[in-house]
Design a protein around this motif. Structure first.
Motif, mmCIF file in Angstrom:
data_model
loop_
_atom_site.group_PDB
_atom_site.id
_atom_site.type_symbol
_atom_site.label_atom_id
_atom_site.label_comp_id
_atom_site.label_asym_id
_atom_site.label_seq_id
_atom_site.Cartn_x
_atom_site.Cartn_y
_atom_site.Cartn_z
ATOM 1 N N GLY A 1 16.286 -4.048 13.737
ATOM 2 C CA GLY A 1 15.698 -3.451 12.548
ATOM 3 C C GLY A 1 16.709 -2.756 11.684
ATOM 4 N N PHE A 2 17.955 -3.159 11.812
ATOM 5 C CA PHE A 2 18.990 -2.469 11.065
ATOM 6 C C PHE A 2 19.050 -2.903 9.618
ATOM 7 C CE2 PHE A 2 23.385 -2.203 9.601
ATOM 8 C CZ PHE A 2 23.525 -0.832 9.650
ATOM 9 N N ILE A 3 18.712 -4.166 9.402
ATOM 10 C CA ILE A 3 18.890 -4.733 8.078
ATOM 11 C C ILE A 3 17.954 -4.048 7.093
ATOM 12 C CG2 ILE A 3 18.918 -6.863 6.794
ATOM 13 C CD1 ILE A 3 18.789 -8.133 9.700
ATOM 14 N N LEU A 4 18.543 -3.659 5.974
ATOM 15 C CA LEU A 4 17.755 -2.955 4.969
ATOM 16 C C LEU A 4 16.803 -3.906 4.264
ATOM 17 C CD1 LEU A 4 18.141 0.041 4.318
ATOM 18 C CD2 LEU A 4 19.068 -0.710 2.149
ATOM 19 N N ASP A 5 17.239 -5.142 4.142
ATOM 20 C CA ASP A 5 16.440 -6.116 3.381
ATOM 21 C C ASP A 5 15.183 -6.521 4.117
ATOM 22 O OD1 ASP A 5 19.170 -7.945 1.879
ATOM 23 O OD2 ASP A 5 18.485 -5.893 1.742
ATOM 24 N N LYS A 6 15.180 -6.229 5.370
ATOM 25 C CA LYS A 6 14.069 -6.757 6.151
ATOM 26 C C LYS A 6 12.739 -6.261 5.607
ATOM 27 C CE LYS A 6 12.401 -7.072 10.723
ATOM 28 N NZ LYS A 6 12.206 -6.263 11.864
ATOM 29 N N LEU B 1 0.847 -1.190 0.000
ATOM 30 C CA LEU B 1 0.000 0.000 0.000
ATOM 31 C C LEU B 1 0.882 1.240 0.000
ATOM 32 C CD1 LEU B 1 -2.600 -1.014 2.686
ATOM 33 C CD2 LEU B 1 -2.868 -1.090 0.237
ATOM 34 N N GLU B 2 0.287 2.319 -0.412
ATOM 35 C CA GLU B 2 0.983 3.600 -0.343
ATOM 36 C C GLU B 2 1.096 3.984 1.128
ATOM 37 O OE1 GLU B 2 3.119 6.380 -1.708
ATOM 38 O OE2 GLU B 2 1.966 5.332 -3.248
ATOM 39 N N PHE B 3 2.291 4.350 1.575
ATOM 40 C CA PHE B 3 2.398 4.611 3.011
ATOM 41 C C PHE B 3 2.078 6.054 3.379
ATOM 42 C CE2 PHE B 3 6.649 4.322 1.201
ATOM 43 C CZ PHE B 3 7.127 5.600 1.433
ATOM 44 N N ASP B 4 2.134 6.941 2.373
ATOM 45 C CA ASP B 4 1.661 8.301 2.635
ATOM 46 C C ASP B 4 0.147 8.286 2.573
ATOM 47 O OD1 ASP B 4 4.127 9.320 2.838
ATOM 48 O OD2 ASP B 4 4.292 9.893 0.738
ATOM 49 N N THR B 5 -0.494 8.336 3.705
ATOM 50 C CA THR B 5 -1.952 8.293 3.638
ATOM 51 C C THR B 5 -2.465 9.636 3.147
ATOM 52 O OG1 THR B 5 -1.911 8.788 5.955
ATOM 53 C CG2 THR B 5 -2.409 6.523 5.344
ATOM 54 N N LYS C 1 12.755 3.641 5.871
ATOM 55 C CA LYS C 1 12.661 2.200 5.696
ATOM 56 C C LYS C 1 11.614 1.864 4.649
ATOM 57 C CE LYS C 1 12.905 -0.252 9.712
ATOM 58 N NZ LYS C 1 12.163 -0.912 10.785
ATOM 59 N N LEU C 2 10.471 2.518 4.773
ATOM 60 C CA LEU C 2 9.395 2.275 3.814
ATOM 61 C C LEU C 2 9.828 2.668 2.408
ATOM 62 C CD1 LEU C 2 6.418 3.519 5.929
ATOM 63 C CD2 LEU C 2 6.713 1.225 5.056
ATOM 64 N N GLU C 3 10.564 3.753 2.352
ATOM 65 C CA GLU C 3 11.010 4.231 1.051
ATOM 66 C C GLU C 3 11.956 3.233 0.408
ATOM 67 O OE1 GLU C 3 9.828 6.799 -0.323
ATOM 68 O OE2 GLU C 3 11.139 6.975 -2.054
ATOM 69 N N ALA C 4 12.859 2.730 1.209
ATOM 70 C CA ALA C 4 13.810 1.748 0.698
ATOM 71 C C ALA C 4 13.065 0.534 0.174
ATOM 72 C CB ALA C 4 14.770 1.341 1.809
ATOM 73 N N ASP C 5 12.068 0.153 0.913
ATOM 74 C CA ASP C 5 11.262 -0.993 0.517
ATOM 75 C C ASP C 5 10.586 -0.722 -0.816
ATOM 76 O OD1 ASP C 5 10.174 -3.464 1.002
ATOM 77 O OD2 ASP C 5 8.306 -2.542 1.677
#
Lengths: 525, 891
Positions: free
Chosen positions: B318-323, A502-506, B286-290
């Motif tokens: 929670g350090f791992i980027l791949d997580k 999902l888009e995380f920016d709500t 983190k979300l962005e990397a994902d």
């Protein structure tokens, strides 16, 4: 005779009465010659206002005249004028037959008129009745069997019928499809073909300048409905069986049929046609016209004319040309050059894309083509791919890869280690019409590289294949040819996916997000 | 022979001892050369030269150290054997070991005496102390006092007791000088004083403790009285006391009291603003990397797989980027939260609870606390987001809160832990909404908002039935203002939170579908009700966050319906109309709910295809169509703006739109592609009718409503706006795609059009600026590119004339075909050799021992002989003396 005509018709208008009236009158006419004048009443009904009455009367007429024809009560030979009937010294029997023949002729005339009636039922009944008359006349010819071998077929009647069918004002496609049933009879078809040819010649030469699309459409409908059975050299299915001299009878020979068919089509194609007609003809040309002609090469004029028109028509003409080149040993100069010229951005958007790619694939499948030619095609396709929708790209990219696989000397387009790391302008000249002059072999497929960032995942993946040496096996593009945008979408929708990110920016508002473009130009109010 | 041996042993010993004795190693008599049958080139053998004497002496020495010692000590000494279970076993983990030992012990005791003892329950202990005893907690004080008595070792005490009373002396000199200068105290006095002091202290402590105990007992008593109210599970002991339940108001009071006390407890320290922002930034990073990873697309599958695997070394920081932390976003049953932010807050909550749990150490209490606490917070939240930003809103707000309070209380009465969790969830949602409301700009004035909310509150009920079908939802929302609709939805979602009842999840999932349908209908109305759609967006988002699967399905269905109907009209009519505003709004919402940058996404990829389909197949026959097309272009650009993916249809369409502005369409030197044609009926749609229109035009956003119908007046202004937007989009595209290898070729047609055919002079200045900027951005000549080459591959090594490699086996001939057989043969062979070797060793050992024994016997014999000889000698001298004496006598 005249006084009795008006008397009874208009008195009874109720539903059942006209049926009864017609029935009794039919019976009367058939029963005895005394009541012969009742036939006028029946014929009168044919011109009635009401469709049902016309239909009923038509059926009655059919019954009467078929019966009379069977009995031999119709005058055979050149018909004397009706006014002379009384004056001449003829027997009563003969007079009766002449009288009936006249009534028959007027009935036919009215029926032919009725083919132009607005109601389809009336049209249909009239057509069937007339065809019955044709059958009856063929069995019991009304002309003396004297000279030609068309001795016994009522060509005149059929010609009139065809003339009516090929109306210049009205679209007759429904009636023509009804007529197809009769065209299955070999003799009918044969004579129809020849009369159509005459008709086309007559009409077209009369109206040289005028556009008559309705007429052309009718002709096309009729022509496309004519199919010659191919099972044997002899024809078997006839409306009327001819018992003697069958071997000499032209109608029974397939060759004659083919010739008639060919002449008919060529006559039609000789004239200037509107572009939609071209498309229609070209679509069916290679499948239903060419195989039935005795000498398809005669179509070359038409095809090359069509090929030179350009656009979609050219694409379609390719198919016919291909058959000629492939099966009839036709030599077409500059074929590839013209094909190369056909490639423009519109090929990805026309309806006949699948057919075109199928053919181009076949044309370029030969491994004996020179490398410069294939490279030119590849490069041009690549350049055009920059404007193509994903459905076309999904065909195009494997197609380009296949071409490179087939012609390893074109591999240089995607792998040029000799000049690596040296930036250069694209030497390819898009505007050049001659594939030999366009310097395609000195270029690289940067366009495919561009497509590696295409938004559609499958396209991007397909474009990525040029990063590595191509595999030996060619990809099959036949199943991709008919791909439509919705099918592509459906493929995506059906794909199983484990997670749904999902888009995380709500979002808080409709026109507000981190990368808003719509909101810049549009407002809610 | 033995002598010789002895000699040789002596020599070899010498050799061994003095390692640097090359002369011995060179001594041809010491060296034995093993003859080789074949000389193999390059083979190095260890055993071509041997020093038998040296090695023998080594072996003997070794035996002397080990075997001989053992032999000597045989039957003579004790040995300590450790029989603890698994003491030296490294394979067992300590926990297992303890467990095993425990079971063994239990078995032992059980076997011995408790075989027929059925009643006696065995005692549970903790650190050797009975848990039962501990639980009773009767003698807390005694033990405490003891320990305190024991552990009293203050510096003063030690100083006074030891070291000769040095401390006392010092004290006397320091402290007492100013008070009692006149009379120095004697040592005796000092000691007495000390004793009194310590006794006094002790008494004080005693009283203090007693008081504390009293208080505790009192608290316990009170607690017991309310305990039954708070939980269904009444402990067995307290079940009798159920009858004397206190009244509800009392209960309330006590709850407040307890709640207040809770607040006083030390809790985790509040995070500073900096910390919060930093955490938020980390989460976003983190979300962005994902997201970037998904955009690349190639690691799609891998990431899914790795998500389950956690390395043994993972310290879970929670350090791992791949997580794969996508899961945090997904809704899952009850435990997972909607956004990591919320999760965090709840975790914090948990932690504070834990802290309290440590203090109190009572499970029932904990439950209660949890409930209370959450309730309290929940109240706050509820109040907050119901009244959003009117903290000072008085009477009515209060009433509301009260009402909600009551609801909550009731709920609490008849549900236990479950509802607690529900509260938690709700709280999460509340937090999220708070966030949302915080982000909102104060577009509507505060008072206005307040007024509308009050009005809404005055008439809206607080619970709603979840709509079963679309018409239900319509009935529910119709005839309300957009803010009210939002409130209604908000409450509906709250009332039917999935944690509250079983069927709620399905209900809310359906609600999402209905909501999308409703949005579609709002958009197709004339005029479209876009305000309401705008107001509903947060609700749609939150529902989507709750049920990604359902949302995905719903949007997919709508997209596929749209695509299908377009395809059908295309087939039937040969041309399709532009999609209506409802589809456009749906696409926009899709982009807000799902990431458009993913390489492949179940929702956004079909949306892409839909846009492409619309941009290539739909005819542009009116200004409204132009508007819709432009909206589609905006959306397309928005979709690719982050991933920078190439969208050919977008550029084609923009070119087509610009083509519509060109008045003279003959001999153009660029080609427009479908759906546009070079010349057709509607190709003058954007050509300005009034050349002076540009003077009165100023740039402002186009209204979305015009997609339905454009007002007949000011059409030229509209044309100007559209053209301006179109040019702006082209400009954005140029900056977006400037890195593509075919950048020049892609934009060449647009450049030609703008340069040669675009009637730039009839447009206002801002548009002219845009026009100029675009022409500057597109190079005249396509840029230079390096020719393509394949990716560098690792070179495949040449085939070498390598010798045939034969596996060398331990045993001579190749036996056995399969791997197992070979292994078996090898082991057999090894066993045989080992056996032989062991036998030889044993033989040598026995020989050595026999020798030693023989030596012992011989030594002993020699001794005896010597002694016997001695005896004989002495006897002989005695005899001689005696004989000599006798001879003397005889003489």
């Amino acid at each position: 005779m005249a006084p009795s005509t008006d008397s009874n018709v208009k008195e009874e208008n109720s539903q059942g009465s006209y049926k009864k009236d017609i029935n009794t009158k039919t019976d009367h006419v058939l029963q005895s010659k005394k009541h012969a004048n009742d036939i006028f009443d029946v014929i009168e009904y044919l011109q009635s206002e009401k469709d049902k009455q016309i239909i009923f009367a038509s059926n009655a007429c059919r019954k009467i005249f078929c019966e009379l024809s069977d009995r031999g009560d119709l005058y055979v030979g050149d018909l004397p004028e009706e006014d002379d009937l009384m004056s001449g010294d003829r027997s009563g029997e003969e007079k009766y037959r002449i009288f009936m023949r006249h009534r028959y002729n007027s009935c036919v005339e009215i029926l032919l008129e009725n083919i132009g009636h607005e109601s389809f039922q009336v049209k249909e009944t009239s057509l069937c009745t007339l065809m019955k008359f044709v059958a009856a006349e063929a069995k019991h010819p009304l002309q003396n069997p004297d000279s030609s071998e068309h001795f016994c077929f009522p060509r005149e009647l059929l010609r009139n019928l065809v003339e009516r069918l090929l109306s210049e004002k009205e679209d007759m496609s429904l009636l023509i499809s009804r007529f197809q049933e009769f065209l299955e009879m070999d003799d009918v078809r044969y004579y129809v073909m020849s009369s159509v040819r005459d008709n086309i010649y007559k009409v077209m030469s009369r109206k040289k300048k005028a556009e008559i699309p309705v007429y052309k459409n009718n002709v096309f409908t009729l022509l496309s409905n004519i199919n010659i059975p191919t099972q044997g050299p002899k024809m078997k299915k006839f409306l009327v069986r001819q018992d003697y001299r069958l071997d000499e009878w032209k109608v029974a020979k397939l060759k004659e049929h083919k010739r008639a068919f060919e002449q008919m089509w060529l006559m039609f194609l000789k004239f200037k046609l509107p572009s939609f007609m071209y498309k229609k003809i070209l679509v069916i040309l290679h499948e239903s016209i060419m195989p039935q002609m005795s000498d398809p090469t005669l179509l070359i004029d038409f095809l090359s004319a069509a090929y030179d028109i350009g656009g979609a028509i050219s694409l379609l003409a390719l198919n016919g040309l291909f058959v000629l080149i492939h099966q009839h040993n036709l030599d077409y100069p500059d074929f590839y050059k013209k094909l190369y010229g056909l490639l423009d951005p519109s090929i990805f958007h026309v309806k006949y894309r699948a057919r075109f790619f199928h053919l181009v694939n076949i044309f370029l499948s030969s491994t004996h083509l020179p490398a410069y030619l294939v490279a030119a095609f590849v490069k041009r396709f690549a350049r055009l791919s920059l404007t193509a929708p994903p459905t076309a790209l999904l065909i195009l990219l494997p197609f380009i890869c296949n071409l490179i696989r087939r012609h390893p000397s074109c591999r240089i387009l995607i792998h040029r280690p000799s000049a690596a790391e040296e930036p250069c302008d694209d030497p390819y000249v898009m505007e050049e019409e001659d594939p030999a002059q366009c310097h395609a072999l000195e270029s690289s497929l940067w366009e495919i590289k561009t497509l590696q960032t295409h938004y559609h995942p499958d396209v991007a993946k397909a474009a990525l294949t040029i990063n590595e040496p191509l595999t030996e096996q060619e990809e099959d593009i036949s199943e991709l040819l008919e791909l439509s945008a919705f099918e592509v979408m459906e493929r995506e929708l059906k794909a199983e996916s484990k997670t749904i990110p999902l888009e995380f920016d709500t979002a808080t508002e409709l026109l507000k997000s981190s990368r808003e473009v719509l909101g810049v130009h549009f407002s809610l109010e | 022979m033995r002598k010789q041996q002895k000699f040789s042993r002596g020599l070899s010993d010498k050799v061994r001892k003095s390692k640097a004795a090359p002369e011995i190693q060179k001594n041809p008599f010491e060296v034995k050369i093993n003859r080789k049958k074949f000389d193999v080139l390059g083979r190095k053998s260890k055993h071509d030269v041997g020093l038998p004497g040296v090695s023998r002496s080594k072996a003997i020495q070794k035996r002397k150290e080990t075997l001989l010692k053992e032999f000597r000590l045989k039957d003579k000494s004790n040995k300590f054997i450790d029989r603890r279970f698994g003491e030296y076993d490294n394979k067992i983990t300590p926990e297992e070991k303890i467990l095993q030992r425990f079971t063994l012990e239990r078995q032992r005791t059980h076997d011995k005496k408790d075989m027929y003892n059925l009643n006696e329950e065995e005692e549970l202990t903790h650190y050797g102390q009975s848990l039962a005893e501990m639980e009773k907690m009767t003698d807390v004080i005694d033990s405490d006092s003891d320990s305190e008595e024991k552990g009293l070792l203050s510096a003063e005490l030690t100083a006074t007791h030891f070291g000769g009373g040095g401390g006392l002396l010092k004290k006397k000199s320091g402290g007492d000088e100013d008070e009692e200068q006149h009379k120095p105290k004697s040592r005796q006095e000092l000691i007495e004083e000390l004793i009194i002091k310590s006794k006094q202290e002790k008494r004080e402590r005693q009283t203090q403790k007693e008081e504390a105990q009293e208080l505790t007992e009192k608290l316990d008593q009170e607690w017991k009285s309310i305990q039954n109210l708070l939980s269904h599970k009444t402990p067995k002991a307290e079940s009798k006391d159920d009858t004397d339940k206190p009244k509800l108001d009392q209960y309330d009071m006590m709850v407040r009291e307890l709640g207040f006390e809770m607040k006083a407890q030390p809790s985790e320290k509040l995070k500073s603003a900096e910390e919060l922002t930093r955490e938020e930034r980390e989460r976003l990073q983190k979300l962005e990397a994902d997201r970037l990873k998904r955009m690349m697309g190639d690691t799609e599958e891998e990431s899914v797989q790795t998500s389950t695997h956690i390395s043994a070394d993972d310290i879970n920081d929670g350090f791992i980027l791949d997580k794969d932390d996508r899961k945090t976003l997904a809704y899952k049953e009850k435990t997972s939260k909607f956004t990591p932010g919320c999760q965090k807050s709840i975790q914090q909550d948990r932690k504070t609870n834990d802290g309290r749990w440590n203090i109190k150490g009572n499970e029932e209490e904990k439950e209660d606390e949890d409930g209370d606490d959450d309730e309290e917070e929940g109240e706050e939240e509820e109040g907050d987001d119901a009244a959003e930003d009117d903290a000072d809103d008085d009477a009515e707000g209060e009433e509301d809160e009260e009402e909600e309070d009551d609801d909550e209380d009731d709920e609490d009465d008849h549900c236990d832990l479950q509802s607690d969790e529900g509260d938690e969830d709700e709280e999460g949602q509340g937090a999220e909404e708070e966030q949302v409301s915080a982000k909102e700009p104060p577009a509507v004035s505060e008072e206005q908002k307040k007024a509308t909310q009050e009005a809404a509150r005055a008439e809206l009920p607080f619970t709603f039935k979840a709509p079963e079908c679309y018409s239900d939802l319509k009935c529910l929302l119709q005839d309300h203002s957009s803010q009210q609709q939002r409130l209604i939805l908000d409450r509906t979602v709250k009332c039917h939170h999935p944690s509250l009842a079983v069927g709620n999840k399905a209900k809310l999932q359906k609600l999402f579908g209905f909501l999308m349908e409703y949005v579609g209908e709002l958009a197709t109305q004339n005029p479209p009700d876009l305000r309401t759609i705008n107001a509903l967006i947060p609700q749609i988002c939150s529902l989507c966050q709750m049920f990604p699967e359902a949302a995905c399905k719903a949007v997919q269905t709508l997209l596929s319906d749209g695509g299908h109907s377009m395809e059908e009209t295309l087939e039937v009519k040969g041309r399709a109309p532009m999609p209506d505003l409802d589809m456009l709004v749906l696409l926009k919402i899709t982009a807000q709910l799902f990431p458009t940058s993913d390489f492949r996404h179940p929702v956004t990829t079909p949306a892409f295809i839909y846009i492409s389909q619309a941009l290539t197949k739909c005819v542009v026959s009116s200004l409204e169509d132009v508007c819709k097309g432009l909206i589609l272009c905006c959306l397309a650009l928005e979709f690719v703006s982050l991933s920078q993916r190439f969208f050919p249809e977008l550029l084609n369409f923009l070119l087509g739109l610009l083509h519509l502005t060109v008045s003279n369409k003959h001999n153009t030197d660029y080609t427009v592609v479908a759906p546009f044609r070079r010349q057709e009926r509607n190709c003058d749609l954007l050509v300005l009718k009034d050349p002076n229109a540009s003077l009165s035009w100023n740039r402002k956003p186009i209204s979305l409503r015009t997609a339905h119908r454009i007002p007949a007046e000011e059409r030229d202004h509209y044309r100007l706006s559209v053209t301006d937007s179109c040019l702006d989009l082209v400009k954005r595209c140029t900056s977006l795609y400037k890195d593509l290898p075919s950048y020049g070729h892609i934009f060449q047609p647009i450049r030609t059009l703008l340069l040669k055919h675009f009637p730039v002079s009839s447009y206002p200045a801002p548009t002219q600026d845009l026009h100029r900027e675009i022409l500057e951005a597109i190079p005249e000549e396509p840029s230079q590119q390096a020719p393509l080459v394949f990716k560098k591959k690792k070179p495949i090594p040449l085939k070498l004339f390598a010798p045939k490699v034969v596996q060398i086996l331990d045993y001579g001939k190749k036996r056995g075909n399969t791997k197992e057989e070979k292994e078996r043969e090898r082991l057999k062979h090894k066993y045989k050799r080992e056996f032989k070797g062991a036998l030889r060793e044993i033989r040598k050992d026995t020989r050595f021992l026999a020798q030693e024994k023989l030596g012992d016997i011989m030594r002993r014999d020699a001794e005896r002989k010597r002694k016997v000889k001695e005896l004989y000698g002495s006897l002989a001298t005695q005899e001689g003396e005696w004989k000599a004496l006798k001879r003397k006598k005889r003489k």
